[in-house]
Motif scaffolding. Structure first.
Motif, PDB file in Angstrom:
ATOM      1  N   PHE A 152       0.835  -1.200   0.000  1.00 49.25           N
ATOM      2  CA  PHE A 152       0.000   0.000   0.000  1.00 49.25           C
ATOM      3  C   PHE A 152       0.874   1.256   0.000  1.00 49.25           C
ATOM      4  O   PHE A 152       0.627   2.204  -0.734  1.00 49.25           O
ATOM      5  CB  PHE A 152      -0.915   0.005   1.232  1.00 49.25           C
ATOM      6  N   PRO A 211     -22.691  -3.924  -1.463  1.00 45.95           N
ATOM      7  CA  PRO A 211     -21.675  -4.159  -0.425  1.00 45.95           C
ATOM      8  C   PRO A 211     -20.274  -3.721  -0.851  1.00 45.95           C
ATOM      9  O   PRO A 211     -19.474  -3.308  -0.003  1.00 45.95           O
ATOM     10  CB  PRO A 211     -21.714  -5.686  -0.237  1.00 45.95           C
ATOM     11  N   THR A 214     -20.317   0.074  -0.285  1.00 48.07           N
ATOM     12  CA  THR A 214     -20.265   0.509   1.120  1.00 48.07           C
ATOM     13  C   THR A 214     -18.872   0.301   1.712  1.00 48.07           C
ATOM     14  O   THR A 214     -18.435   1.092   2.544  1.00 48.07           O
ATOM     15  CB  THR A 214     -21.312  -0.183   2.013  1.00 48.07           C
ATOM     16  N   SER A 215     -18.168  -0.742   1.274  1.00 50.67           N
ATOM     17  CA  SER A 215     -16.818  -0.935   1.818  1.00 50.67           C
ATOM     18  C   SER A 215     -15.900   0.191   1.359  1.00 50.67           C
ATOM     19  O   SER A 215     -15.112   0.717   2.153  1.00 50.67           O
ATOM     20  CB  SER A 215     -16.245  -2.306   1.442  1.00 50.67           C
ATOM     21  N   THR A 218     -16.844   3.351   3.266  1.00 48.47           N
ATOM     22  CA  THR A 218     -16.347   3.326   4.645  1.00 48.47           C
ATOM     23  C   THR A 218     -14.856   3.642   4.679  1.00 48.47           C
ATOM     24  O   THR A 218     -14.384   4.405   5.524  1.00 48.47           O
ATOM     25  CB  THR A 218     -16.604   1.947   5.284  1.00 48.47           C
TER      26      THR A 218
ATOM     27  N   LEU B 168      -9.029  -8.094  10.433  1.00 50.84           N
ATOM     28  CA  LEU B 168      -8.348  -7.570   9.244  1.00 50.84           C
ATOM     29  C   LEU B 168      -7.747  -8.715   8.437  1.00 50.84           C
ATOM     30  O   LEU B 168      -7.095  -9.602   8.973  1.00 50.84           O
ATOM     31  CB  LEU B 168      -7.237  -6.597   9.635  1.00 50.84           C
ATOM     32  N   PHE B 172      -8.805 -10.271   1.827  1.00 47.28           N
ATOM     33  CA  PHE B 172     -10.270 -10.358   1.818  1.00 47.28           C
ATOM     34  C   PHE B 172     -10.785 -10.195   0.394  1.00 47.28           C
ATOM     35  O   PHE B 172     -10.267  -9.387  -0.370  1.00 47.28           O
ATOM     36  CB  PHE B 172     -10.825  -9.233   2.693  1.00 47.28           C
ATOM     37  N   VAL B 197     -11.777   1.970  10.718  1.00 48.27           N
ATOM     38  CA  VAL B 197     -12.103   2.223   9.319  1.00 48.27           C
ATOM     39  C   VAL B 197     -10.842   2.213   8.460  1.00 48.27           C
ATOM     40  O   VAL B 197     -10.819   1.676   7.356  1.00 48.27           O
ATOM     41  CB  VAL B 197     -12.840   3.572   9.229  1.00 48.27           C
ATOM     42  N   MET B 206      -5.101   3.646   4.781  1.00 50.43           N
ATOM     43  CA  MET B 206      -5.249   2.287   4.255  1.00 50.43           C
ATOM     44  C   MET B 206      -6.457   1.633   4.925  1.00 50.43           C
ATOM     45  O   MET B 206      -6.591   1.676   6.150  1.00 50.43           O
ATOM     46  CB  MET B 206      -3.993   1.473   4.560  1.00 50.43           C
ATOM     47  N   PRO B 207      -7.360   1.033   4.127  1.00 54.67           N
ATOM     48  CA  PRO B 207      -8.566   0.428   4.688  1.00 54.67           C
ATOM     49  C   PRO B 207      -8.254  -0.593   5.795  1.00 54.67           C
ATOM     50  O   PRO B 207      -7.268  -1.325   5.710  1.00 54.67           O
ATOM     51  CB  PRO B 207      -9.191  -0.273   3.475  1.00 54.67           C
ATOM     52  N   GLY B 208      -9.105  -0.596   6.820  1.00 52.56           N
ATOM     53  CA  GLY B 208      -8.951  -1.527   7.929  1.00 52.56           C
ATOM     54  C   GLY B 208     -10.073  -2.554   7.960  1.00 52.56           C
ATOM     55  O   GLY B 208     -10.646  -2.896   6.924  1.00 52.56           O
ATOM     56  N   GLY B 210     -13.019  -2.169   9.366  1.00 54.01           N
ATOM     57  CA  GLY B 210     -14.328  -1.526   9.224  1.00 54.01           C
ATOM     58  C   GLY B 210     -14.979  -1.723   7.859  1.00 54.01           C
ATOM     59  O   GLY B 210     -16.134  -2.153   7.774  1.00 54.01           O
ATOM     60  N   PRO B 211     -14.272  -1.411   6.766  1.00 58.41           N
ATOM     61  CA  PRO B 211     -14.877  -1.571   5.437  1.00 58.41           C
ATOM     62  C   PRO B 211     -15.265  -3.025   5.124  1.00 58.41           C
ATOM     63  O   PRO B 211     -16.240  -3.256   4.405  1.00 58.41           O
ATOM     64  CB  PRO B 211     -13.765  -1.097   4.488  1.00 58.41           C
ATOM     65  N   THR B 214     -18.585  -3.506   6.995  1.00 61.56           N
ATOM     66  CA  THR B 214     -19.754  -2.845   6.403  1.00 61.56           C
ATOM     67  C   THR B 214     -20.201  -3.559   5.132  1.00 61.56           C
ATOM     68  O   THR B 214     -21.388  -3.604   4.842  1.00 61.56           O
ATOM     69  CB  THR B 214     -19.508  -1.349   6.099  1.00 61.56           C
ATOM     70  N   SER B 215     -19.260  -4.124   4.380  1.00 62.12           N
ATOM     71  CA  SER B 215     -19.690  -4.842   3.172  1.00 62.12           C
ATOM     72  C   SER B 215     -20.504  -6.076   3.544  1.00 62.12           C
ATOM     73  O   SER B 215     -21.537  -6.363   2.926  1.00 62.12           O
ATOM     74  CB  SER B 215     -18.498  -5.195   2.280  1.00 62.12           C
ATOM     75  N   THR B 218     -23.913  -4.951   4.791  1.00 59.04           N
ATOM     76  CA  THR B 218     -24.798  -4.544   3.690  1.00 59.04           C
ATOM     77  C   THR B 218     -25.356  -5.777   2.981  1.00 59.04           C
ATOM     78  O   THR B 218     -26.538  -5.835   2.652  1.00 59.04           O
ATOM     79  CB  THR B 218     -24.026  -3.672   2.677  1.00 59.04           C
TER      80      THR B 218
END
Lengths: 324, 324
Positions: A152, A211, A214-215, A218, B168, B172, B197, B206-208, B210-211, B214-215, B218
């Motif tokens: 990243f 979904p 939303t990810s 977020t 995490l 994913f 998040v 960087m996404p954690g 949380g996203p 939420t997916s 949803t």
């Protein structure tokens, strides 16, 4: 006249189309028919009885027909092929709107400065984006690899990317989440093809584009602009481009929360069929004039076949008389 | 006494710890110190100056020290190794709570009937789940493959799975989204390790976890139970298991929205350090007694080093005198 058992329970403000008389009245009133596809014409690869024959009869009767779908996986060209396969000949890409073709048109219209997009989606979406002249950046690897913190940190994003376009991608993964979020944090527009949360597949609901959106929302803190139904953008585009009069246009769909809402938001009449997602129990209790309240209720599109066939025959006779 | 320039702007209800006198008072008042790790002790693999020496001095002074992290990627055993690597010797797994160890304990405590879980997460989480006797079902393939509609239809889920546990997972993907959603639709509990998040990595977030949560939320329509900070479950567990008195315990963290909220919700005092996520500008305007308002404000944990060293020396002398 008694309503059929399946049609009981809806308020009188929703017109039931369940007799030859009401079917004739409906066919005669409208000049343009806009059809949702899945749940109205077919379910997956299986045609819904009578639907495609009704479409063919309406076309023979001189009605204009359009096809609107939130599915972005197939291009309009692929939809023409699918319709051909079901015996509906002569439909052109200009008669079809997918959430993919709509988002491509939206980028060109609303963000003319954007030349390059980062796409999460499948081949049909890519085809539509390229067809309007956009350069598409995407992850090449399928299945999509993950992304570590070091990756990243080192990730070099394409400075030309002006928008992130997200449609259903059944190999969506963490790497795309990271890259999309990076572009959006850096100022790219965030656009989604459709908001559908899930579709029924067998006994369970399979995740849809919702979904994925939303990810990314977020992770980036930014909400997407979603062009698919129920956003009335598509139907307004369709009506403008084809010069359709609202009073002569009917939207036919199987979902109250997308199709019917979409037709109502577009200012046209709407008809709910019960061959897809929404059920009679969803209709009960809908208030007159509500944003999800259909104008008409019919069990299935095929119910219009006798009236449409009559209209087609009358049109053929008129045409034969004219030729004499 | 004038506040240092960095500390200006916070209301008087937040006690600044910026003189040897206030530092001594703080060290002397508390018997147990609970540390968040990233942003307090280190940033990634880089130690924050003075922090680990302060931890060592507090331990020499006879204080009890605990380490709490929302990171589920590493197990508590791996955290012991990391602390050893920084020269903090003798810390046991019982002194550490990760959101992974917390979720494992939570499953055993709250859902004793659950023997098997579907896990989305990394090795450290798997180790913690297995350590409490849970059987872990997961996707073997890394990178995780996608999932087509046909595969979804044919997907046979494990009937023993009673809970979906999500931490995490940097690989994913859509397949895990589909499988997790299927289990949850079939009645499995939906549990998340932590709500974070995103984390700052280089110049971007960087996404954690949380996203990912939420997916799945949803897609399944079900909200997860999230055990990590700021859920006070962890600190209550820690206090119960170790017989800590609230009045003698201090939570030290770098984030108002997780660490400080967590300490406050647990009924203990809290200290914000400015070496991580939250900044002085976030502190300005916090009301007295707010759920994110810290008891104390100090620039960095290392500021306590002189006072902690004094306390350690005093403890050594007392011990030496006692031995005479």
């Amino acid at each position: 006249m008694a309503a059929s058992p399946l049609m009981e329970g809806a308020g009188d403000h929703i017109q039931r189309v369940d007799t030859l008389e009401t079917e004739r009245a409906l066919v005669s009133k409208y000049e343009a028919f806009v059809f949702d596809c899945d749940g109205v014409l077919w379910g997956g690869s299986h045609a819904i009885e009578g639907s495609l024959d009704t479409v063919k009869a309406l076309r023979r009767a001189g009605k204009r027909t359009f096809f609107v779908t939130n599915n972005s996986s197939k291009s309009r060209r692929q939809y023409c092929v699918k319709l051909e396969g079901f015996g509906v000949h002569g439909v052109g890409v200009e008669d079809i709107v997918t959430s993919g073709s709509a988002i491509a048109a939206y980028v060109k219209l609303s963000h003319p400065d954007v030349q390059t997009v980062y796409m999460i989606g499948e081949e049909g979406l890519e085809e539509e984006l390229e067809m309007v002249g956009l350069r598409v950046v995407k992850e090449e690897a399928r299945p999509a690899p993950g992304m570590t913190e070091d990756e990243f940190r080192e990730n070099v994003t394409d400075p030309e990317v002006g928008a992130v376009v997200v449609g259903l991608d059944t190999s969506f993964g963490f790497r795309q989440l990271c890259v999309a979020s990076s572009y959006i944090q850096s100022g790219a527009h965030f656009l989604g093809t459709n908001p559908d949360v899930a579709d029924r597949v067998g006994s369970l609901l399979m995740p849809g584009t919702g979904p994925m959106l939303t990810s990314i929302q977020t992770a980036s803190g930014v909400a997407p602009v979603v062009v698919g139904k129920p956003n009335p953008l598509l139907i307004r585009q369709l009506m403008d481009q084809n010069g359709l009069a609202a009073s002569k246009t009917l939207m036919v769909g199987d979902r109250l929360d997308t199709d019917i809402m979409f037709g109502n938001a577009g200012g046209v009449s709407s008809a709910l069929v019960l061959t897809g997602v929404s059920e009679m129990s969803d209709v009960v209790g809908l208030q007159a004039g509500g944003d999800k309240t259909p104008t008409y209720l019919l069990e299935r599109l095929g119910a219009l076949l006798p009236a449409a066939t009559e209209a087609a025959e009358a049109a053929t006779e008129t045409s034969a008389v004219a030729k004499m």
